[in-house]
Design a protein around this motif. Sequence first.
Motif, PDB file in Angstrom:
ATOM      1  N   ASN A  85       0.792  -1.227   0.000  1.00 41.00           N
ATOM      2  CA  ASN A  85       0.000   0.000   0.000  1.00 41.00           C
ATOM      3  C   ASN A  85       0.827   1.282   0.000  1.00 41.00           C
ATOM      4  O   ASN A  85       0.440   2.282  -0.610  1.00 41.00           O
ATOM      5  CB  ASN A  85      -0.962   0.004   1.197  1.00 41.00           C
ATOM      6  N   GLU A  86       1.982   1.258   0.660  1.00 44.21           N
ATOM      7  CA  GLU A  86       2.762   2.491   0.745  1.00 44.21           C
ATOM      8  C   GLU A  86       3.324   2.923  -0.609  1.00 44.21           C
ATOM      9  O   GLU A  86       3.681   4.093  -0.798  1.00 44.21           O
ATOM     10  CB  GLU A  86       3.898   2.351   1.769  1.00 44.21           C
ATOM     11  N   PHE A  87       3.386   1.987  -1.559  1.00 46.91           N
ATOM     12  CA  PHE A  87       3.902   2.308  -2.890  1.00 46.91           C
ATOM     13  C   PHE A  87       2.788   2.535  -3.914  1.00 46.91           C
ATOM     14  O   PHE A  87       3.074   2.833  -5.081  1.00 46.91           O
ATOM     15  CB  PHE A  87       4.803   1.177  -3.407  1.00 46.91           C
ATOM     16  N   ALA A  88       1.539   2.376  -3.519  1.00 50.40           N
ATOM     17  CA  ALA A  88       0.449   2.309  -4.485  1.00 50.40           C
ATOM     18  C   ALA A  88       0.310   3.601  -5.298  1.00 50.40           C
ATOM     19  O   ALA A  88       0.205   3.562  -6.533  1.00 50.40           O
ATOM     20  CB  ALA A  88      -0.863   2.003  -3.772  1.00 50.40           C
ATOM     21  N   LEU A  89       0.300   4.741  -4.639  1.00 51.09           N
ATOM     22  CA  LEU A  89       0.128   6.002  -5.365  1.00 51.09           C
ATOM     23  C   LEU A  89       1.290   6.243  -6.321  1.00 51.09           C
ATOM     24  O   LEU A  89       1.098   6.728  -7.448  1.00 51.09           O
ATOM     25  CB  LEU A  89      -0.005   7.172  -4.392  1.00 51.09           C
ATOM     26  N   HIS A  90       2.481   5.916  -5.880  1.00 53.74           N
ATOM     27  CA  HIS A  90       3.658   6.106  -6.727  1.00 53.74           C
ATOM     28  C   HIS A  90       3.555   5.254  -7.992  1.00 53.74           C
ATOM     29  O   HIS A  90       3.742   5.756  -9.115  1.00 53.74           O
ATOM     30  CB  HIS A  90       4.921   5.741  -5.956  1.00 53.74           C
ATOM     31  N   VAL A  91       3.255   3.965  -7.832  1.00 56.17           N
ATOM     32  CA  VAL A  91       3.182   3.073  -8.989  1.00 56.17           C
ATOM     33  C   VAL A  91       2.037   3.480  -9.910  1.00 56.17           C
ATOM     34  O   VAL A  91       2.191   3.510 -11.135  1.00 56.17           O
ATOM     35  CB  VAL A  91       3.030   1.608  -8.537  1.00 56.17           C
ATOM     36  N   TYR A  92       0.900   3.813  -9.327  1.00 58.89           N
ATOM     37  CA  TYR A  92      -0.247   4.254 -10.144  1.00 58.89           C
ATOM     38  C   TYR A  92       0.133   5.475 -10.985  1.00 58.89           C
ATOM     39  O   TYR A  92      -0.134   5.523 -12.193  1.00 58.89           O
ATOM     40  CB  TYR A  92      -1.431   4.579  -9.236  1.00 58.89           C
ATOM     41  N   THR A  93       0.759   6.460 -10.346  1.00 60.03           N
ATOM     42  CA  THR A  93       1.114   7.689 -11.058  1.00 60.03           C
ATOM     43  C   THR A  93       2.087   7.405 -12.192  1.00 60.03           C
ATOM     44  O   THR A  93       1.953   7.940 -13.306  1.00 60.03           O
ATOM     45  CB  THR A  93       1.716   8.712 -10.082  1.00 60.03           C
ATOM     46  N   ARG A  94       3.079   6.543 -11.943  1.00 61.36           N
ATOM     47  CA  ARG A  94       4.044   6.204 -12.984  1.00 61.36           C
ATOM     48  C   ARG A  94       3.354   5.494 -14.160  1.00 61.36           C
ATOM     49  O   ARG A  94       3.658   5.765 -15.332  1.00 61.36           O
ATOM     50  CB  ARG A  94       5.153   5.327 -12.410  1.00 61.36           C
ATOM     51  N   LEU A  95       2.450   4.594 -13.862  1.00 56.92           N
ATOM     52  CA  LEU A  95       1.738   3.871 -14.926  1.00 56.92           C
ATOM     53  C   LEU A  95       0.905   4.833 -15.780  1.00 56.92           C
ATOM     54  O   LEU A  95       0.916   4.764 -17.019  1.00 56.92           O
ATOM     55  CB  LEU A  95       0.830   2.793 -14.321  1.00 56.92           C
ATOM     56  N   VAL A  96       0.171   5.715 -15.121  1.00 55.76           N
ATOM     57  CA  VAL A  96      -0.694   6.641 -15.852  1.00 55.76           C
ATOM     58  C   VAL A  96       0.136   7.627 -16.682  1.00 55.76           C
ATOM     59  O   VAL A  96      -0.161   7.870 -17.860  1.00 55.76           O
ATOM     60  CB  VAL A  96      -1.624   7.391 -14.875  1.00 55.76           C
ATOM     61  N   ASP A  97       1.176   8.167 -16.070  1.00 53.80           N
ATOM     62  CA  ASP A  97       2.003   9.141 -16.801  1.00 53.80           C
ATOM     63  C   ASP A  97       2.683   8.491 -18.007  1.00 53.80           C
ATOM     64  O   ASP A  97       2.687   9.041 -19.113  1.00 53.80           O
ATOM     65  CB  ASP A  97       3.060   9.743 -15.871  1.00 53.80           C
ATOM     66  N   ALA A  98       3.277   7.305 -17.805  1.00 53.00           N
ATOM     67  CA  ALA A  98       3.962   6.637 -18.906  1.00 53.00           C
ATOM     68  C   ALA A  98       2.977   6.093 -19.936  1.00 53.00           C
ATOM     69  O   ALA A  98       3.347   5.885 -21.106  1.00 53.00           O
ATOM     70  CB  ALA A  98       4.828   5.504 -18.367  1.00 53.00           C
ATOM     71  N   GLY A  99       1.738   5.888 -19.524  1.00 56.53           N
ATOM     72  CA  GLY A  99       0.759   5.294 -20.424  1.00 56.53           C
ATOM     73  C   GLY A  99       0.064   6.272 -21.345  1.00 56.53           C
ATOM     74  O   GLY A  99      -0.663   5.845 -22.258  1.00 56.53           O
ATOM     75  N   VAL A 100       0.293   7.563 -21.135  1.00 60.47           N
ATOM     76  CA  VAL A 100      -0.400   8.568 -21.953  1.00 60.47           C
ATOM     77  C   VAL A 100      -0.135   8.342 -23.434  1.00 60.47           C
ATOM     78  O   VAL A 100      -1.050   8.370 -24.276  1.00 60.47           O
ATOM     79  CB  VAL A 100       0.014   9.989 -21.524  1.00 60.47           C
TER      80      VAL A 100
END
Length: 900
Positions: free
Chosen positions: A703-718
């Motif tokens: 859970n402590e990494f969830a926001l970080h991983v989500y943000t990286r996925l969304v940003d790189a996925g654009v």
Amino acid sequence: MTMWHHSKLICNKFVTKWNNFAFYNYNKRIRHSSSKTTVETNDDVDDPLPKQTKVVICGGGVMGGAVAYHLSLMGLGSQTVIVESGRLGGGTTWHTSGLVGAFKPSLAQVKLAQNTIALYKALEKKGLSTGWKQCGSLSLARTRDRMTVFRRMKAQSISCNIECHLITPKQVQEICPLLRVDDLVGGLWIPGDGVGDPYQICLTLIGEARKKGVKVFENCKVTKIITQNGRIAAVETTHGIIECEHFVNCAGFWARNVGKLSEPYVKVPLHPVEHYYLHTKSINGLDPMTPVIRDLDGYIYFRENNGSLLAGGFEPVAKPAFEDGTIPGGTEQRFLPEDWDHFHILLEQMLYRIPSLGNAILEKLCNGPEAFSPDCKWIVGEAPEIRNYYIAAGMKTVGISAAGGVGRATAELIVNGSTSLDMYELDVSRFLGLHNNRKFLRDRVKEVPGMHYALQYPHHEFKTGRNLRMSPIYPKLRAAGAIFGQVMGYERPSWFQLDGDNDLETIDGFQRCKIAYTNTFSKPPWFEAVWNEYAACRETIGLSDYSSFTKIDLWSNGTEVVDFLQYLCSNDVDVPVGGIIHTGLQNHRGGYENDCSLARIAPNHYMMIAPTIQQTRCKHWINRHLPVDGSVAVSDVTSAYTAICIMGPATRQLLSELTDTDLNPKNFPFFTFKELDVGLANGIRTMNLTHTGELGYVLYIPNEFALHVYTRLVDAGVKYGIKHAGYYATRALRVEKFYAFWGQDLDTFTTPLECGRTWRVKLDKGVHFIGRDALLKQREEGVKRKYVQLLLNDHDPELDTWCWGSEPIFRNGKYCGMTTTTGYGFTFKKQICLGFVQNFDSQGRPQEVTNEYILSGDYEVDVAGIKFPAKCHLHSPNLPTKFPDKERDSYHATRDHQVV
């Protein structure tokens, strides 16, 4: 004068007239009952409480009586004791409406109700009093949507074996001249329904049980439930302690309090609300066979009762009772003063529907609070917390409709360890601890009673008890336009709105998530949004929050966990480290107790991924089979991980940008597991599968990494065209791929041989597993139903009523089964139904079903009274994809028909 002012005047008149009216007296009811049945209790003859017995039933109402009656038929009469804190039938039983209807929200509940009606008829044939009167029931429709519900019920009646008829407003008035019908669209007439006398039924059942040795102790209160090694050991009462092997909580209104008498507590999520019964004095000329009238759009019902009318209802917003949690100990203290202001909405509708009621002389208004569960369903089954502790409660004012069937099923659980009916949807293991929170229950039960008569549109969502369980990425999903559904208390995006309107709903002064809705039986308002998300999953990248999935770690010091899972699972779980296996956990019938994925994290460590609704249930199944030496450890890690699924043809390129691990299929094949670094985070449990049939990965993120991983996925996925995808889109994917889902398609009576999963059962793995013998027998004898996919033809999604589940299936014009899961196939451009097909002989008995039988028929699906031709599939169809050919072929060669 408006009806509102007219009813207000009458209401005030009633209040004045009844201001000094003595409240309905229980002792008078007992003393002057017209009962032909009396029960001599052990309390009357001063028998001492036995020191030991096999079964103790807490509660001497109709439910406790039904359990005792069926136990006595199964040979346990002399080993069964009923303890009742007051007098027999003195709880909810003596004052309820007595309505007995066969139509219930699910087939399992229908069968339980039909068993109950059959029992009452059999007792009456023997000259035993139940008050059973088959007067029929008449449900009224004021709107077209309500008539659609009735047309669906009429279609389903062939599956349920219930006689019913759609009728016009004129026919409604012919059946019941009392009614005003000028605003009606139609009605549903069920001639086999009726009424009974709950008090008489209770006394008769207990009287018959006593003849076979059941002992009854009145004025005997349970004070403590004693356990030993996680099992029932004894029951402490005000009359002493009695050792026993089984305990049944049939305490009704008080069942939650009884659940708190043990250590650990047993959760019985119930909370009382005020509930009203209006009684008139005798009405001249009232036909004793007047049917039960349910004016569902007006929230009310009526019935004839010894020459008078008894009326009640389920108001849209109920009023919780005893909100401080202090439940009165006795029946007399339980009843509350009348609240005419709150009752007014029901009174107004009563006067509107039966205008002559305004001239009736009223006898009393009874405010007898009733306890409701948080999902408006009965609560039955073995408690997950304590072995041999059973519950039969939460019957929501219709206990006599359920008593015969639920009593029999509970007795079967005690005697045989299983039931003859699949009751998983009613099982107490569907709840978590949060559902037993008193404040949660207080808020939830405001809307639960209204569900009885409210229009139940597909994918119904509660508005209370929200924002409870939320993944760390919840705020990001909400900001992205998520419209949320809730499952097991978890907020899960159903779809994402297209217009970018991210304003929050405000309820009771608090900002809440936007709650999913459908509000139609035809093309839903979320159709375009879900199509957009579906397309992203198929053509670019879709991102879904899978955090609600049940996640359980199992491990041991040696190989004990492997041996344990080999016994528990029908597939061979002894795969290499990093391997993933899909498997069922079968019961002794070969049916599915759970359907899950197992990832082998280490030689002695597995991670189980199971359906969200299995969080309590599968732990209960695992725990009851654990080695007694404690060699296998189990930990529920559902709340420790955020699960993000990325699916679509570009997912490997996306994830490759965020990790140093080589994701080439040779290094990271399909259906395998690796721990990855993603972005700056580490320890991400990554599985190369999606549960929907698309290429992709599920990332289980601390859970402590969830926001970080989500943000990286969304940003790189654009640059890849990534889009959020909700539950409805992933559901559409799996329906099109012909994937089964536990709790919708699979249940405790469905076997792998019936649903095309024989190849996932390793009968020759060299280890005996639960259900193996049943599956071997079924393989030898042949299956009697098969799981199929049906594509509807000639169905116009813009104009026709949609399929929403439980539609009858016809083969060559003959009924052969029901649909389970349905959806729109965005690639097929057709409605898709999943379900089971059977082969019934002339006597209605199922015969063997072969592939040739399935494929040789012409099929139709009855959608709210219109039969649409359908194309039948036994195997997953090949859908056009945008995968590179080699990658696609590799994927289809290894994919598994699995969804959780």
